[in-house]
Design a protein around this motif. Structure first.
Motif, short mmCIF file in Angstrom:
data_model
loop_
_atom_site.label_atom_id
_atom_site.label_comp_id
_atom_site.label_asym_id
_atom_site.label_seq_id
_atom_site.Cartn_x
_atom_site.Cartn_y
_atom_site.Cartn_z
N SER A 114 0.61 -1.57 0.20
CA SER A 114 -0.15 -0.48 0.14
C SER A 114 0.85 1.26 0.04
O SER A 114 0.60 2.56 -0.25
N LEU A 115 1.98 0.94 0.15
CA LEU A 115 3.26 2.49 0.36
C LEU A 115 2.54 3.06 -1.26
O LEU A 115 2.50 4.51 -1.34
N ARG A 116 3.02 2.18 -2.50
CA ARG A 116 2.48 2.83 -3.90
C ARG A 116 1.68 3.32 -3.53
O ARG A 116 1.27 4.73 -4.02
N GLU A 117 0.42 2.92 -3.57
CA GLU A 117 -0.52 3.15 -3.52
C GLU A 117 -1.47 4.77 -2.81
O GLU A 117 -1.20 5.83 -3.16
N GLN A 118 -0.33 4.71 -1.92
CA GLN A 118 -0.42 5.90 -0.41
C GLN A 118 0.60 7.09 -1.43
O GLN A 118 -0.33 8.05 -1.38
N LEU A 119 1.88 6.65 -2.74
CA LEU A 119 1.95 7.87 -2.86
C LEU A 119 1.55 8.27 -4.62
O LEU A 119 1.46 9.87 -4.40
N TYR A 120 0.73 7.67 -4.60
CA TYR A 120 0.05 7.55 -6.26
C TYR A 120 -1.56 8.48 -4.84
O TYR A 120 -1.53 10.03 -6.15
N GLU A 121 -1.61 8.25 -4.32
CA GLU A 121 -2.59 9.34 -3.68
C GLU A 121 -2.34 10.47 -3.31
O GLU A 121 -2.93 11.76 -3.60
N VAL A 122 -0.94 10.55 -2.46
CA VAL A 122 -1.16 11.73 -1.99
C VAL A 122 -0.06 12.75 -2.94
O VAL A 122 -0.60 13.96 -3.03
N LYS A 180 -5.18 17.63 6.11
CA LYS A 180 -5.92 16.81 5.63
C LYS A 180 -5.25 14.88 5.60
O LYS A 180 -5.35 13.83 5.83
N HIS A 181 -4.29 15.14 7.09
CA HIS A 181 -4.19 13.87 7.94
C HIS A 181 -3.68 12.99 7.13
O HIS A 181 -3.14 12.24 7.85
N TYR A 182 -2.28 13.61 6.11
CA TYR A 182 -1.51 12.44 5.93
C TYR A 182 0.00 12.29 6.46
O TYR A 182 0.20 13.68 6.85
N PRO A 183 0.80 11.59 6.73
CA PRO A 183 1.84 11.12 7.40
C PRO A 183 2.44 12.28 6.39
O PRO A 183 2.77 11.62 5.82
N ALA A 184 3.46 13.11 7.18
CA ALA A 184 4.05 12.98 6.57
C ALA A 184 5.13 12.57 6.41
O ALA A 184 6.58 13.26 5.24
N GLN A 185 5.78 11.35 6.99
CA GLN A 185 6.68 10.77 5.59
C GLN A 185 6.04 9.76 4.29
O GLN A 185 7.23 9.86 4.44
N ILE A 186 4.53 9.63 4.42
CA ILE A 186 4.76 9.80 3.03
C ILE A 186 4.71 11.19 2.40
O ILE A 186 5.75 10.88 1.01
N LEU A 187 4.84 12.12 2.61
CA LEU A 187 5.28 13.46 1.49
C LEU A 187 6.31 13.46 1.60
O LEU A 187 6.47 14.15 0.36
N GLY A 219 -0.75 7.43 -16.70
CA GLY A 219 -2.19 8.68 -16.10
C GLY A 219 -1.96 9.22 -14.75
O GLY A 219 -2.37 10.06 -14.48
N ARG A 220 -1.20 8.35 -13.50
CA ARG A 220 -1.38 8.74 -12.66
C ARG A 220 -0.17 9.55 -12.22
O ARG A 220 0.79 9.13 -12.98
N VAL A 221 -0.47 10.65 -11.54
CA VAL A 221 0.82 11.24 -11.56
C VAL A 221 1.44 11.12 -10.11
O VAL A 221 1.18 10.40 -9.56
N ILE A 222 3.16 10.96 -11.09
CA ILE A 222 4.28 10.57 -9.40
C ILE A 222 5.73 11.40 -9.74
O ILE A 222 6.33 10.72 -8.65
N ALA A 223 5.56 12.88 -10.14
CA ALA A 223 6.39 13.52 -9.50
C ALA A 223 6.06 14.99 -10.78
O ALA A 223 4.66 15.28 -11.27
N THR A 242 11.96 8.85 -6.81
CA THR A 242 11.31 8.38 -5.22
C THR A 242 11.07 7.20 -5.44
O THR A 242 11.64 6.87 -6.70
N GLU A 243 10.30 6.82 -5.14
CA GLU A 243 9.48 4.99 -5.29
C GLU A 243 8.81 5.06 -6.78
O GLU A 243 8.97 4.50 -7.34
N LEU A 244 8.19 6.56 -6.98
CA LEU A 244 7.15 6.19 -7.81
C LEU A 244 8.03 6.72 -9.57
O LEU A 244 7.96 6.37 -10.73
N PHE A 245 9.08 7.34 -8.80
CA PHE A 245 9.47 8.86 -9.65
C PHE A 245 11.14 8.25 -10.50
O PHE A 245 11.93 8.63 -9.54
N SER A 246 11.71 7.94 -11.64
CA SER A 246 12.89 8.13 -11.55
C SER A 246 13.25 8.64 -13.20
O SER A 246 12.78 8.12 -14.41
N LYS A 247 13.19 9.80 -13.23
CA LYS A 247 14.38 10.69 -14.35
C LYS A 247 14.50 9.97 -15.47
O LYS A 247 14.13 10.75 -17.03
N GLY A 248 15.03 9.43 -15.75
CA GLY A 248 15.77 8.68 -16.81
C GLY A 248 14.88 7.72 -17.38
O GLY A 248 15.41 6.95 -18.34
N LYS A 249 14.08 7.28 -16.63
CA LYS A 249 13.09 6.24 -17.47
C LYS A 249 11.44 6.62 -17.85
O LYS A 249 10.90 5.93 -17.54
#
Length: 647
Positions: A114-122, A180-187, A219-223, A242-249
């Motif tokens: 769910s970590l990746r899903e939380q990142l997509y959501e935030v 919105k009560h998201y954990p700061a660590q997720i941000l 189409g999901r925001v990653i960065a 980040t876990e979702l974003f790599s500029k070279g990819k």
């Protein structure tokens, strides 16, 4: 965490959703051939593609090393990863709900997934926040910039989700964490905030910037990319890795461009976000942006997944900065372009304009015409070399020649190289057609010096009088020999009725197989044929392939180089249907390569001989290379078609 046993339903769902072409395309450049796809095998070194992927069967198979399997096995074998690890990875990618056989372990596993899903959501919430801020009073300057400076319509602004990051140090942080009560660590993991070095707490990464969401292929925001509206540097700021974003990819706007790329069979790569946005706004919907980095192999393979002809157009400014940007953007893909695996073109717009500026004063049709006429990368490279050079001046002529030779040496395909040798010779002849043959000969001598073909000095008599002496062919020669000899051996193995004719042709022309693995196979064929009284009639050897494969069990290393010849795919089948012509072309090409080698050998000896000190030897070498040249011209006229036309 140790991965628990996965439920069979999860495994089956992954198999259903993970398309084999989609998965393999991340690692292999695939070309459509008939109903299947082909490419260079990632499991062994090869120069001609023997790796096939069937979308209908959802399987891959290599005729060279016999690697085979489905999408899961492909990722396992390539990355040396475990089955559960690969299934979980593909499940995340294709959004397959994960079930385990041990219910008590399911909660921990889901927490990890769910970590990746939380990142997509935030990140999605952040994008909405920035879009809302653009419509507020503090975002008016940014909105005006988009509408006036960039001339973007409201529809385009909304389509790309453009927004504004307020100037405050903790504006986004307070909204997402406190409201919105998201954990700061997720941000922080999403690259939106950074911890303060002193005093504790966090601050926003993006402040007082125009915000451009970067999305994945789905189409999901990653960065985000943020453009300053002041003199602050850098002008553009991207999210950190980040876990979702790599500029070279990642490629900006690929989610919107993939359909257009497939439809037009061409991808356009620009340097800036707003160049891509402007092109899409103008209806040119096959454009992506490279995020300001050199194009990586991962990015190119991501694009080429959607174009069958593998056509890629780089569009950067025509000024010095744009030229440097184009050369930088080429980056790792130069090798693919030299090999012909990418149809790379360069489009430089006049007056130092980028695509966005160009469309302010020209129509989309004008831009489309420029795309259509964009020069191939090699033509562009040649123009860069001769630009602002006076070839009538000795220094400029020498420097240009050296740079052209360096460029030509890198071209792997012999037909392409020959074409550009002639083209460069015309340029260097300065309009005097009488000089073209001399310039061609000069370029060829520098591109493939004879010395490179020999491991040690050897006399002409020994080199050409002894059929057992083997020299390493030059790169272009080896490619030609590889194709010709492999074709001839494949026909011999699969067409018993052609075997006697092949034997007769080889004996009549006194030809040997030059490449060691082909020579080894031929020796085994002759041994089996001569050792068995019943198989001396060449047309009655239906079990030859079986016997050879059995014979080769003790020669595993040699088998790896020739095993593909024991199989026939759709392309091979078409070739075999034209066996008399193919045999003729293959034999002619083997003969041609040997003649070319001898011609260059005597030419170099002639060039190295002093005519005043050794006039007889000088004349002898001249007569020898001239004789070989006449033979070359004769055999070239005799060839009804080129071997490369069959491949």
């Amino acid at each position: 965490m140790q991965i628990p046993r996965l439920h069979p339903d999860t495994i089956e769902e992954v198999k259903l959703r993970a398309d084999i072409v989609d998965v393999v395309s991340e690692y292999v450049v695939l070309r459509k051939r008939g109903k299947d796809f082909v490419g260079l095998c990632p499991f062994h070194d090869e120069k001609s593609p023997s790796f096939t992927v069937s979308q209908t069967k959802q399987m891959y198979y290599c005729f060279g090393c016999q690697a085979a399997g489905n999408a899961i096995k492909f990722v396992m074998e390539l990355g040396k990863r475990s089955f559960p690890d690969v299934v979980l990875d593909l499940a995340r990618r294709y959004q397959v709900p994960v079930q385990t056989l041990e219910p008590e372990q399911r909660q921990e596993l889901q927490r990890q997934l769910s970590l990746r899903e939380q990142l997509y959501e935030v990140l999605a919430s952040s994008a909405q926040f920035y879009q809302h801020a653009l419509r507020q009073s503090q975002g008016q300057k940014a909105l005006q910039y988009l509408q006036s400076n960039r001339q973007l319509k409201e529809e385009t602004i909304q389509q790309f989700g453009l927004g504004f990051a307020p100037a405050g140090w903790e504006t986004l942080y307070r909204y997402l964490v406190q409201d919105k009560h998201y954990p700061a660590q997720i941000l922080e993991k999403a690259g939106l905030i950074k911890p303060r070095k002193e005093g504790g707490g966090y601050y926003d990464v993006f402040r007082d910037r125009l915000m451009i969401p970067i999305r994945d292929v789905q189409g999901r925001v990653i960065a985000f990319g943020g453009r300053t509206l002041t003199d602050e540097q850098p002008k553009y700021l991207n999210s950190p890795e980040t876990e979702l974003f790599s500029k070279g990819k990642t490629l900006f706007a690929l989610d919107r461009a993939k359909g257009g790329i497939s439809q037009l069979d061409r991808a356009v790569v620009v340097e800036g976000y707003f160049d891509a946005i402007a092109l899409h706004a103008a209806g040119i919907n096959n454009a992506v942006a490279s995020l300001g980095t050199a194009l990586s192999l991962e990015q190119v393979r991501l694009i080429l997944r959607y174009t069958e002809s593998k056509q890629l157009v780089l569009n950067f400014d025509a000024d010095k900065a744009g030229t440097n940007a184009a050369e930088r953007a080429i980056g790792e893909i130069a090798e693919l372009a030299y090999k012909g695996e990418v149809q790379l073109k360069i489009l430089n717009l006049a007056d130092g304009k980028d695509a966005d500026e160009y469309l302010h004063s020209h129509t989309p049709e004008d831009y489309g015409e420029l795309l259509k006429n964009a020069p191939l990368w090699l033509d562009w490279q040649i123009q860069q070399i001769i630009q602002d050079r006076d070839l009538k001046q000795a220094t400029d002529f020498q420097q240009v020649t050296q740079q052209l030779v360096k460029l030509l040496k890198n071209i792997a395909n012999s037909d392409t190289r020959n074409y550009y040798v002639s083209y460069c010779a015309e340029i260097l002849s300065l309009g005097d057609t009488r000089l073209i043959p001399l310039r061609v000969e000069n370029l060829l001598t520098q591109i493939a010096p004879v010395a490179a073909a020999y491991t040690k000095p050897v006399s002409a008599k020994k080199a050409w009088g002894n059929s057992q002496v083997s020299h390493s062919p030059l790169p272009t020669e080896r490619s030609l020999l590889e194709h010709a000899e492999a074709l001839l051996l494949r026909i011999y193995l699969h067409c018993p009725e052609q075997r006697q004719a092949i034997i007769a042709e080889l004996e009549e022309r006194d030809l040997q197989f030059s490449l060691s693995h082909h020579r080894f196979l031929w020796q085994q064929i002759l041994e089996i044929s001569s050792g068995d009284e019943e198989t001396r009639n060449f047309a009655s050897q239906p079990d030859l392939i079986y016997r050879l494969q059995d014979h080769f069990l003790e020669f595993s290393s040699e088998m790896g180089l020739i095993s593909h010849l024991f199989h026939v795919n759709e392309k091979n089948q078409k070739e075999i249907l034209r066996t008399p012509q193919v045999v003729q072309a293959a034999i002619a090409c083997m003969d041609l390569v040997m003649l070319e080698k001898r011609y260059r050998h005597f030419l170099e000896l002639w060039q190295q001989t002093d005519p005043e000190a050794e006039p007889e030897r000088y004349q002898s070498y001249y007569q020898a290379f001239y004789t070989e040249k006449i033979k070359l011209q004769k055999i070239d006229r005799q060839r009804l078609f080129s071997i490369t036309d069959l491949l």
